[in-house]
Design a protein around this motif. Structure first.
Motif, mmCIF file in Angstrom:
data_model
loop_
_atom_site.group_PDB
_atom_site.id
_atom_site.type_symbol
_atom_site.label_atom_id
_atom_site.label_comp_id
_atom_site.label_asym_id
_atom_site.label_seq_id
_atom_site.Cartn_x
_atom_site.Cartn_y
_atom_site.Cartn_z
ATOM 1 N N SER A 106 -34.311 10.147 30.870
ATOM 2 C CA SER A 106 -32.906 10.545 30.791
ATOM 3 C C SER A 106 -32.388 10.412 29.356
ATOM 4 N N ARG B 63 -23.974 -9.411 24.572
ATOM 5 C CA ARG B 63 -23.587 -8.964 25.915
ATOM 6 C C ARG B 63 -24.518 -9.546 26.982
ATOM 7 N N ALA C 76 -22.684 -12.625 27.789
ATOM 8 C CA ALA C 76 -21.397 -12.397 28.436
ATOM 9 C C ALA C 76 -21.582 -11.922 29.873
ATOM 10 N N LEU C 77 -22.470 -10.941 30.074
ATOM 11 C CA LEU C 77 -22.651 -10.418 31.430
ATOM 12 C C LEU C 77 -23.356 -11.432 32.323
ATOM 13 N N ILE D 144 -20.875 -4.926 41.371
ATOM 14 C CA ILE D 144 -20.314 -4.777 40.029
ATOM 15 C C ILE D 144 -21.326 -5.180 38.966
ATOM 16 N N LEU E 257 -24.367 -2.849 38.511
ATOM 17 C CA LEU E 257 -23.954 -1.680 37.731
ATOM 18 C C LEU E 257 -23.892 -2.041 36.240
ATOM 19 N N TYR F 143 -27.357 -2.588 34.752
ATOM 20 C CA TYR F 143 -28.081 -1.319 34.613
ATOM 21 C C TYR F 143 -27.567 -0.551 33.395
ATOM 22 N N VAL F 144 -26.242 -0.406 33.330
ATOM 23 C CA VAL F 144 -25.656 0.381 32.245
ATOM 24 C C VAL F 144 -25.977 -0.253 30.890
ATOM 25 N N HIS F 145 -25.835 -1.571 30.793
ATOM 26 C CA HIS F 145 -26.005 -2.185 29.477
ATOM 27 C C HIS F 145 -27.465 -2.383 29.090
ATOM 28 N N ASN G 278 -29.604 -0.025 29.741
ATOM 29 C CA ASN G 278 -29.830 1.309 29.191
ATOM 30 C C ASN G 278 -29.268 1.410 27.783
ATOM 31 N N ARG G 279 -28.070 0.883 27.603
ATOM 32 C CA ARG G 279 -27.436 0.997 26.298
ATOM 33 C C ARG G 279 -28.257 0.290 25.225
ATOM 34 N N TYR H 54 -31.229 2.458 24.517
ATOM 35 C CA TYR H 54 -30.926 3.751 23.888
ATOM 36 C C TYR H 54 -30.385 3.580 22.477
ATOM 37 N N VAL H 55 -29.422 2.683 22.314
ATOM 38 C CA VAL H 55 -28.727 2.614 21.032
ATOM 39 C C VAL H 55 -29.464 1.686 20.066
#
Lengths: 160, 675
Positions: free
Chosen positions: B347, B581, B584-585, B627, B630, B633-635, B637-638, B641-642
């Motif tokens: 992706s 993060r 934090a997460l 929550i 999610l 998963y998102v972070h 990926n971040r 990717y970044v």
């Protein structure tokens, strides 16, 4: 004056729960409208746009988190709530990064989310990239969370 | 464990075998067909778009038909239906179906038209209902609504807004048209909304009466009937009954096709397969007697396919390496543990030309970082167990679904690991429960430390993971340079930045600040500190000198070099801090879970307290799970990717998408052998 300490601390706690909550509610709300519009056309995209809709919702949770940790630290949930004015001010200030950054970043993240929802509507295969744009905004909410969290947890150790 | 080697394949065969060869290739599903080379006098391409459109329409009809049957036969749709995967069918079954396909298609079209009829009949019913409703105030009318008068008289049938008595109506009328005489008005029905009446005047007064009525706002019934209202009502009722019977018959007929459900599904798949085949035919070069197919095939399948196809048909197969082909598609092959992360890579982008497949390195960090952010043994166990159970039960599920579930299975395992390390089992559920309901606080001690006790230590650890991740990215960059023979670039673009980072890190780890955060420090001798400073300075100078090496002018080169140095330093700082993060997460999961446990135990001991605890526990942890899964998963990926890909990965190739059987319900398989 010593009772002013706890008042200020509770005020900070309340702001940490209030502002990001408002921002997230508004953000998730407007992103939800965009998501619903996409689902009208193609119900199969529901799960993808739902994820994007929820992204601006995390600030509210972070705010709740700071509020709760503050409550635990200032003895609102049991224990001593005897806090000096200076410490109360410190708690208030420690809550501010989360309160303000959480509030504004949720609103801006919602805009990025809406743009990404439109992206997924046209190119569903680009979901992975679409998710990153709103997540970029969230970075700053996370940084604010981190600072607020560390600050709130360490105010008690101050000698004032 | 990497990008698979691709070959180019050309198959040249005679026309009479075309159908069989194409169907064989479709079942093998390992060749990506591409547009053949330019046409010449002998070979030309054929336009099959109209055939494709017809086939697409047929498969759409079959799909609509299946949907109609599902709707009218009240099929129970299971949630796990999508996990079961496609049923297997043999080539013979498929060939047998060909003989019947027109009958099945006709049946499908008939079902669709029946449903269309039902929809029309239903809107007809609504129309009839509206007519009956409009007729109801006119039931007492002694003449038809369309009654225009007799030889000597003119009649007006209609209504006025508001409630009138017969006298009141006549009074209004004579006020509006004073010259009218010999007026007979009869009120049929009257309500607050409207008064329905009919009016008889002499024919010579018809014009005046009409004008007077118009000035009062008279409205004639829309679509007036020639039947007496009662007769008309009976007619409407009869029409409604007939329409309902029609609907009933059509529904019954649709239900009678339930036995053909599998046929309709097969038809949908069959037509889709044919559509794909005709899309391929359009890409072939064809002469009167022969055709040429050009495409890509992974090297590992090449020889097997060549053997299989030349054994079966008279044809020529040419296979050559596609190593230098810029258009060649990319296919990845990874070990079972790292393969699931391919979907994360896909992706983003497939590896570009000359790039290594970063999946193996990426996947390990993905699992670690996901686990750190989710960081609860209870949640991890639920996730790993659910994914593991689904994978065991539904072995034939679609490949992509399998990949995702395996990704989350390993993420769950990593989450369990970090949960145990930092002692988080549904937050502090064990402590909260034992304290409230058993009167004595029991807890599971962490394997390492409790994050809430020393968050700064965890922060340093998370940033350490970040440093490792970023160095891995630079190592990948070096590997890409090695692959392409750019050895000197490794020194400029990899060694300099890493050396700067190490020198500065060592200096930092010797500082007081670091000791306060992490609880330990390096004791640096004065010489070691000077060496570090020196090497950092040398490397920085190196970057300034080489960062803009593609420019000819030295002035430009130095400017670009300074900019490159700024990017390296700012990049190190920003990228490493971005990994905070993870802390934090991770803390967010644990603290919210503790909040839920605290809420659950607020009502205290006893049975009611226990019930409240159970309800709050289930709802609250479900919400927190959702929550945070999610967020993790998102972070994850971040960060991949970044921060990770940003250092070395460009991507840009096309994914290998072979010509094959892309169906919904059935998978056609070769009976005798597999390539």
């Amino acid at each position: 004056m010593s009772e002013m300490g706890i008042v200020l601390a509770v005020l900070g706690m309340a702001l940490a729960a209030l502002l990001p909550g408002i921002g997230s509610a508004k953000g998730v709300g407007i992103a939800g409208q965009a998501a619903a519009a996409v689902v009208t056309d193609d119900p199969a995209k529901f799960s993808k746009v739902l994820v994007l809709q929820l992204l601006p919702g995390t600030q509210g949770i972070y705010g709740l988190l700071i509020a709760f940790v503050t409550m635990l630290n200032i003895g609102l949930l049991g224990g001593s709530s005897d806090i000096s004015l200076m410490k109360g001010l410190c708690y208030f200030a420690a809550c501010l990064p989360m309160a303000i950054v959480g509030w504004l970043s949720a609103l801006h993240q919602a805009r990025a989310s809406i743009a990404s929802i439109n992206l997924v509507a046209k190119k569903p295969e680009q979901f992975g990239k679409a998710m990153i744009f709103p997540a970029m905004v969230e970075t700053y909410a996370i940084l604010a969370l981190l600072i607020s969290l560390l600050a709130v947890m360490n105010v008690a150790n101050l000698n004032i | 464990m990497a990008v698979l080697r691709m070959n180019k394949i050309r198959i040249c065969a005679v026309h009479k075998d075309r159908k069989k060869i194409l169907e064989f290739l479709q079942r093998q599903g390992c060749v990506e067909v591409r547009d053949a080379a330019a046409e010449d006098g002998v070979f030309a391409r054929t336009d099959t778009s109209s055939v494709c459109a017809t086939l697409g329409k047929a498969s759409e009809t079959a799909r609509a038909c299946s949907e109609i049957i599902d709707r009218y036969c009240q099929t129970k749709r299971s949630i796990t239906g999508g996990l079961k995967g496609r049923a297997r069918a043999s080539v013979r079954q498929s060939d047998d179906f060909c003989a019947r396909r027109n009958d099945v298609l006709n049946a499908a079209q008939h079902v669709v038209s029946l449903e269309c009829g039902i929809r029309e009949a239903k809107s007809e019913l609504i129309r009839l209902d509206a007519q009956e409703e409009a007729l109801s105030p006119w039931m007492e009318l002694p003449v038809p609504q369309a009654f225009g008068g007799t030889k000597k008289t003119a009649a007006f049938v209609g209504s006025l807004v508001g409630e009138y008595t017969p006298d009141g109506l006549l009074a209004r009328l004579s006020a509006a048209g004073p010259e009218l005489d010999a007026v007979h008005a009869q009120i049929v029905s009257s309500s607050k909304v409207q008064t329905c009446f009919y009016l008889v005047v002499l024919k010579k007064d018809a014009q005046k009466a009409e004008e007077a009525l118009k000035s009062l706002g008279f409205a004639a019934p829309s679509n007036p009937s020639r039947h007496m209202p009662r007769a008309k009502k009976e007619l409407l009722i009869k029409q409604k009954r007939e329409t309902l019977e029609l609907i009933g018959r059509a529904e019954l007929e649709i239900r009678s096709y339930e036995a053909m459900r599998e046929d309709f599904r097969f038809l949908e798949d069959h037509m889709k397969m044919r559509e794909e085949k005709y899309e391929v035919i359009e890409r072939l070069l064809q002469s009167k007697h022969a055709f040429i197919l050009t495409g890509y095939i992974p090297e590992k399948d090449s020889e097997g396919l060549r053997r299989a196809i030349t054994d079966r048909f008279d044809c020529a197969v040419v296979i050559e390496s596609a190593q230098d082909d810029a258009d060649a598609p990319v296919m990845l092959k990874n070990a079972a543990f790292t393969e699931p992360a391919e979907s994360v890579l896909e992706s983003y982008s497939m590896p570009g030309k000359g790039e290594l497949d970063p999946t193996p390195v990426m996947s390990v960090f993905y699992y670690i970082m996901f686990g750190l952010m989710f960081s609860d043994a209870g949640y991890g166990l639920i996730m790993a167990a659910a994914c593991g159970a689904l994978l065991l039960i539904y072995r034939d599920m679609p490949h992509n679904m399998k990949k995702s579930l395996r990704l989350f299975f390993w993420c769950g395992v990593s989450t369990i690991f970090w949960g145990v390390v930092f002692s988080s089992y549904f937050g502090d559920a064990v402590n909260a429960f034992s304290k409230t309901f058993m009167g004595r606080e029991v807890g599971i001690p962490p394997l390492w430390f409790a994050p809430l006790d020393s968050p700064m230590k965890l922060l340093v650890f998370c940033l350490g993971i970040g440093v490792t991740h970023l160095i891995a990215a630079y190592v990948m960059k070096a590997c890409n340079y090695v692959k392409n023979g750019q050895y000197i670039d490794i020194v400029y673009d990899v060694a300099f930045p890493i050396a700067i980072l190490f020198s500065l890190l060592v200096l930092l780890m010797g500082s007081e600040m670091f000791f306060n955060m992490a609880g330990f420090r390096l004791t640096l001798s004065a010489i070691a500190a000077k060496v570090c400073l020196g090497s950092a300075a040398v490397c920085m100078a190196g970057i300034v000198l080489t960062g803009g090496r593609e420019s000819k002018s030295w002035f430009k080169r130095i400017l670009k070099g300074l900019y490159a140095l700024y990017n390296v330093l700012a990049g190190w700082l920003g990228d490493i801090l971005s990994y905070s993060r993870l802390l934090a997460l991770g803390l967010a999961t644990g603290v919210i879970a503790s909040v839920i446990n605290a809420l659950g135990t607020m009502t205290g001991r006893g049975v009611p307290g226990l019930l409240v605890f159970i309800v709050v526990f289930l709802l609250g942890h479900a919400l927190n799970f959702g929550i945070n899964v999610l967020g993790a998963y998102v972070h994850s990926n971040r960060l991949e990717y970044v921060e990770f890909f940003g250092k070395f990965y460009e991507g840009g190739s096309r994914k290998f998408s072979p010509y094959g059987i892309h169906t919904k319900y059935y998978m056609i398989q070769e009976e005798d052998c597999h390539v």
